[in-house]
Scaffold this active site. Sequence first.
Site, short mmCIF file in Angstrom:
data_model
loop_
_atom_site.label_atom_id
_atom_site.label_comp_id
_atom_site.label_asym_id
_atom_site.label_seq_id
_atom_site.Cartn_x
_atom_site.Cartn_y
_atom_site.Cartn_z
N ASP A 267 -7.15 1.25 0.90
CA ASP A 267 -6.49 2.12 1.87
C ASP A 267 -7.46 2.76 2.85
OD1 ASP A 267 -3.87 1.74 0.98
OD2 ASP A 267 -4.09 3.25 -0.58
N ARG B 279 -1.99 5.94 7.86
CA ARG B 279 -3.45 5.75 7.88
C ARG B 279 -3.94 5.22 9.23
NH1 ARG B 279 -4.44 7.31 2.88
NH2 ARG B 279 -3.06 6.61 1.21
N ARG C 37 8.56 -4.79 4.09
CA ARG C 37 7.48 -5.21 3.20
C ARG C 37 8.00 -6.08 2.07
NH1 ARG C 37 3.93 0.07 1.91
NH2 ARG C 37 2.61 -1.52 0.94
N GLY D 104 5.45 2.26 -0.58
CA GLY D 104 5.38 1.03 -1.36
C GLY D 104 5.03 1.29 -2.81
#
Length: 449
Positions: free
Chosen positions: A327, A403, A129, A101
């Site tokens: 994040d 993540r 997204r 992104g």
Amino acid sequence: MSSHGAPIPMISRKGGPLTGTADVPGDKSISHRALILGALSVGETRITDLLEGQDVLNTAKAMRAFGAEVTDHGGGEWSVHGVGVGGFSEPEQVIDCGNSGTGVRLIMGTMATSPITVTFTGDASLNARPMGRVTDPLALFGAQAFGRDGGRLPMTIVGAADPVPVRYAVPVPSAQVKSAVLLAGLNAPGETVVIEKDATRDHTERMLAGFGAELSVEETQEGRVITLTGQPELKPQAIVVPRDPSSAAFPVCAALLVEGSDVLVPNIGLNPTRAGLFHTLQEMGADLTFENMREEGGEPVADLRARFSPDMAGVEVPPERAASMIDEYPVLSVVAAFAQGKTEMRGVKELRVKECDRIDAMARGLRAAGVKVEEGTDWWIVHGRDHGDVPGGVTVESRLDHRIAMAFLVMGLATEKPMRVDDGGPIATSFPIFEGLMTGLGAGLVRTN
């Protein structure tokens, strides 16, 4: 590891202590920006310790497609011979940004004020997204965007032939949106002004100034006002990329959770707009210290030492801190599961539109592993079970999100029963050496296919 192709199931389990030095990769945010601004400079920019994850490699490939000469010299050493501001040529092929992104939004901003037409795509996660948060302000410069329903990729951007400068107040905290507007402003005449109510990571501003752009930052009642004078000649730089604090989060948090651990993570960037996780962990009672504090390339840097911390307590993370650790909330929620009491995380709706809905993904996985979680649109609460009392023993979906995969693999190092992740492949997008680094520290982490 690969972010594409067949899934790579992985499992992690409790074992001995984690010890040693964790040399995490270069900072992803700075790596993207170094390649882009190098491509907009006149002359050769040299980059040391560039992150060579797939996200950044896709940005390097994109800069080549726009006409810059980008060379990998090996060992994290790269050079970029730029084409100057306004010098981008029209790519012959679609620009594929994979899972990134950050990459796609920054590149969209960079080309939006040049009279070229570019089509962007990505993997299944990126193509789901929303891009409207970037294409809306780029339209103010005169760019046009044509994408799928909901402003999704694949998307074609027609750059402005006669761009105009813009004054834009960022509606929600987003370093990607702010940076896209500033990069678009480089090739617009006059002054482009970006206003952000809540400060976000400022790597773009720092690096623009370093490359010679005329830029000022002022704190006002409106918020943080960034003014950029367009159409400069950027000067090439020698950039040493600090290590990525977002990647460091995983060995740091693992060391806090695994009995007897003592891990040193050297050369970590501690930009105040990125260090929220480490301050939060200290507030929880983590044995986390900063050693050898210094400054490199305009960025604060230190060595982090993390030791096993069995007595951490839940905290309420201030909403205004969210931008500095957005994040890191997935792995923070894992630490919170092993703390005493509840950890409240608010002002985090940005997590809903990352590589996946990270609040939903973490909440489902944590609940399956025996942890109580409450959630809302803009918040979530993890009720800690204290160290040594988290069951685990389940398989969770990574949802093509690096993540999420790494957070649950860290969790499995301290749960009573092993944790399985259905696909660890996406980890390669940001942390290609994660598996080897963690096992080198002593982590019980393996592929299962």
